[in-house]
Structure formats: C-alpha cells, structure tokens
Design a protein around this motif. Structure first.
Motif, PDB file in Angstrom:
ATOM      1  N   ALA A 203      -1.518  -3.026  -3.707  1.00 12.37           N
ATOM      2  CA  ALA A 203      -2.931  -3.410  -3.796  1.00 12.37           C
ATOM      3  C   ALA A 203      -3.858  -2.252  -3.472  1.00 12.37           C
ATOM      4  CB  ALA A 203      -3.221  -4.579  -2.848  1.00 12.37           C
ATOM      5  N   VAL A 204      -3.364  -1.283  -2.694  1.00 12.96           N
ATOM      6  CA  VAL A 204      -4.186  -0.147  -2.274  1.00 12.96           C
ATOM      7  C   VAL A 204      -3.348   1.120  -2.336  1.00 12.96           C
ATOM      8  CG1 VAL A 204      -5.720   0.792  -0.514  1.00 12.96           C
ATOM      9  CG2 VAL A 204      -5.354  -1.684  -0.625  1.00 12.96           C
ATOM     10  N   VAL A 205      -3.939   2.186  -2.881  1.00  9.66           N
ATOM     11  CA  VAL A 205      -3.329   3.505  -2.814  1.00  9.66           C
ATOM     12  C   VAL A 205      -4.328   4.443  -2.150  1.00  9.66           C
ATOM     13  CG1 VAL A 205      -4.102   4.158  -5.144  1.00  9.66           C
ATOM     14  CG2 VAL A 205      -2.195   5.377  -4.073  1.00  9.66           C
ATOM     15  N   VAL A 206      -3.831   5.261  -1.227  1.00 10.57           N
ATOM     16  CA  VAL A 206      -4.667   6.216  -0.498  1.00 10.57           C
ATOM     17  C   VAL A 206      -4.194   7.623  -0.834  1.00 10.57           C
ATOM     18  CG1 VAL A 206      -5.475   7.018   1.751  1.00 10.57           C
ATOM     19  CG2 VAL A 206      -4.966   4.581   1.399  1.00 10.57           C
TER      20      VAL A 206
ATOM     21  N   ALA B  69       0.841  -1.191   0.000  1.00  5.49           N
ATOM     22  CA  ALA B  69       0.000   0.000   0.000  1.00  5.49           C
ATOM     23  C   ALA B  69       0.877   1.242   0.000  1.00  5.49           C
ATOM     24  CB  ALA B  69      -0.932   0.018   1.208  1.00  5.49           C
ATOM     25  N   ILE B  70       0.384   2.282  -0.674  1.00  5.73           N
ATOM     26  CA  ILE B  70       1.044   3.580  -0.698  1.00  5.73           C
ATOM     27  C   ILE B  70       0.025   4.629  -0.274  1.00  5.73           C
ATOM     28  CG2 ILE B  70       2.047   5.375  -2.176  1.00  5.73           C
ATOM     29  CD1 ILE B  70       3.316   3.204  -3.849  1.00  5.73           C
ATOM     30  N   VAL B  71       0.420   5.460   0.671  1.00  7.76           N
ATOM     31  CA  VAL B  71      -0.408   6.584   1.099  1.00  7.76           C
ATOM     32  C   VAL B  71       0.282   7.861   0.643  1.00  7.76           C
ATOM     33  CG1 VAL B  71      -1.469   7.797   3.031  1.00  7.76           C
ATOM     34  CG2 VAL B  71      -1.201   5.304   3.117  1.00  7.76           C
ATOM     35  N   VAL B  72      -0.438   8.692  -0.112  1.00 13.11           N
ATOM     36  CA  VAL B  72       0.126   9.928  -0.656  1.00 13.11           C
ATOM     37  C   VAL B  72      -0.459  11.114   0.100  1.00 13.11           C
ATOM     38  CG1 VAL B  72       0.624  11.232  -2.748  1.00 13.11           C
ATOM     39  CG2 VAL B  72       0.137   8.775  -2.913  1.00 13.11           C
TER      40      VAL B  72
ATOM     41  N   ASP C  25       6.338  -2.491   3.762  1.00 16.89           N
ATOM     42  CA  ASP C  25       5.008  -2.977   3.394  1.00 16.89           C
ATOM     43  C   ASP C  25       4.023  -1.839   3.168  1.00 16.89           C
ATOM     44  OD1 ASP C  25       5.640  -5.825   3.750  1.00 16.89           O
ATOM     45  OD2 ASP C  25       5.823  -5.303   5.868  1.00 16.89           O
ATOM     46  N   LEU C  26       4.139  -0.781   3.978  1.00 14.25           N
ATOM     47  CA  LEU C  26       3.288   0.393   3.849  1.00 14.25           C
ATOM     48  C   LEU C  26       4.196   1.602   3.690  1.00 14.25           C
ATOM     49  CD1 LEU C  26       0.772  -0.272   6.791  1.00 14.25           C
ATOM     50  CD2 LEU C  26       0.474  -0.844   4.386  1.00 14.25           C
ATOM     51  N   VAL C  27       4.011   2.353   2.615  1.00 16.00           N
ATOM     52  CA  VAL C  27       4.851   3.516   2.345  1.00 16.00           C
ATOM     53  C   VAL C  27       3.975   4.760   2.326  1.00 16.00           C
ATOM     54  CG1 VAL C  27       6.378   4.647   0.701  1.00 16.00           C
ATOM     55  CG2 VAL C  27       6.505   2.169   1.010  1.00 16.00           C
TER      56      VAL C  27
END
Length: 249
Positions: A151-154, A78-81, A127-129
């Motif tokens: 699998a997920v982008v926020v 997952a990537i959170v922007v 795992d989470l960036v």
C-alpha cells in the motif's frame, strides 16, 4: 508526553516517550498534521531531520488500526527502499522499535546478506520490508517478494538512487508495485532529476520542505593522524556537550 493529535494510537506516543522523545521534529509533525494520510509526498529532509521516524509515523497512519494493531495482509504492506545496506539496516532497526507494539513483522533484504535467510523470512511473512534496489529486484524476479498487497512505498535518500546502476532496479521495482499505492519520496536535495522521478512515479504529490530540528553547524578541524584521539577528547571537553556521537572511520 508527545501528543499524536488523534491520528495515531496512544501507544505510539508512549513508545516515542520511552525512546526519549520529548517533542517531534518539523518533518515528523508534518506527517501528523496532513489531513489526507494517503497522498503522495515529496519531502526534502536531510541528516538530523528525523525523517525515518517521520515516514514511520506516516506508515502507521495508513497501516495501523485505531486499536493499535497492524493491518496485516498475505504479503508486505509497505516497502522502504534505501541506497545502501548500512542505511537499510539502520532504517529497519528504527521501524522495528517504532512498530514493536503493533504486531508488525519488520525485515530487510539487502545485498551482501544471506539470500536464503531473506527468502525464508519473506515466506514466513513480513509486513514491512526495508531493502536496497538490487536485492529487492532480485527477490521480485525470483518470485519470493509478492508486491500485490503493498500500500505504501518509501524512497529514502531518493537523490542517492539516481545513478544508472540504482535507477534501473528502482524503476523496475516501482513499476511492479500496485498502481493504487502511496509513494513517499524523501531526499536531502530535490533537483531536476528527483523531480523527474517524482513526476513519473507519483500523482499530485504534496511537496514538504523540512529542516533539521534546531539546525546544526559544521566545523572542520585539521589534526595530525597521531593526534586524532586527543583532538576528539579535547573537542568534547571544549563544547561540554550533554550528549555526543563520535563516528569512527
């Protein structure tokens, strides 16, 4: 203790209780009530709504196994922007404690920080960036950020990333991610530009509107610069708040 309604491992309820949570906010409850955990979401949620924990719970639904361990992959899942380094670091801290018991490795990639240290962390495995558009784009161009397993982008504060300098990097990042992904957009306001961004990068997104827990009232008080400290003390005494946050500029 908070009940997670069977959608999350019990360990998450214990983690939330340890952090002082007694009940979830509307946007957090919405993440657990959704029958389909893989839908794209367009969420209007502002300051005080608990949106960071909300999308953290959705990430957990998608990426944490029933036994409570994170479903890791060779690259980030997952990537959170976020639009600013300060917000990105705040989000990273929130996700770090929320996922502490899952084995997930949480890291950040933001402008103004040590690029070599970020490269080393990505190479070691995250795992989470959480990152800003410009720095995440730079890692993509250097080949140090592998988007293949995402699998997920926020998009946090999506409305703040529509300025030209943000938007170019953001759209390049989204275009590089796998087509079969979940895209979660959180924004304080959802205007025509945000809706256009959602239409381009989301598919059949569910729209959710959430208010802050219990709501809040804004008041302004004009005081002389020399009286600011006394004014803060007097306001705290006046309202007799059991807890308060004081932001200093």
């Amino acid at each position: 203790m908070i009940t997670c309604r069977g959608h999350l491992p019990k360990a998450f309820a214990r983690t939330l209780a340890t952090r002082g949570f007694r009940r979830l906010t509307p946007v957090q409850r919405a993440m657990l009530r959704l029958e389909a955990a893989d839908r794209d979401l367009l969420v209007s949620a502002g300051t005080g709504s608990g949106k960071t924990v909300a999308f953290g719970l959705m990430l957990a639904r998608r990426l944490v196994a029933p036994g409570g361990r994170f479903n890791a992959a060779p690259g980030p899942r997952a990537i959170v922007v976020a639009p600013t380094r300060e917000l990105a670091m705040q989000v990273r801290g929130e996700l770090a404690w929320l996922f502490a018991g899952t084995g997930a490795r949480v890291g950040s990639c933001t402008g103004g920080t040590d690029l070599a240290a970020e490269r080393a962390a990505l190479a070691a495995g995250l795992d989470l960036v959480v990152g800003t558009p410009g720095r995440l784009g730079r890692h993509l161009r250097m080949g140090t950020l592998d988007p293949g397993a995402v699998a997920v982008v926020v998009l946090d504060e999506a409305d703040q990333m529509l300025a030209p300098d943000f938007r170019v990097e953001l759209e390049a990042l989204l275009a590089a991610l796998p087509a079969e992904r979940q895209t979660l957009m959180f924004s304080a306001t959802v205007d025509a530009e945000v809706e256009a961004l959602a239409a381009r990068f989301q598919s059949g997104a569910l729209r959710i509107a959430a208010d802050a827990a219990g709501g809040f009232e804004l008041q302004g008080v004009a005081v002389a610069r020399a009286d600011r400290e006394a004014a803060v003390v007097n306001l705290l005494r006046l309202h007799e708040a059991r807890a308060a946050l004081v932001f200093c500029g």
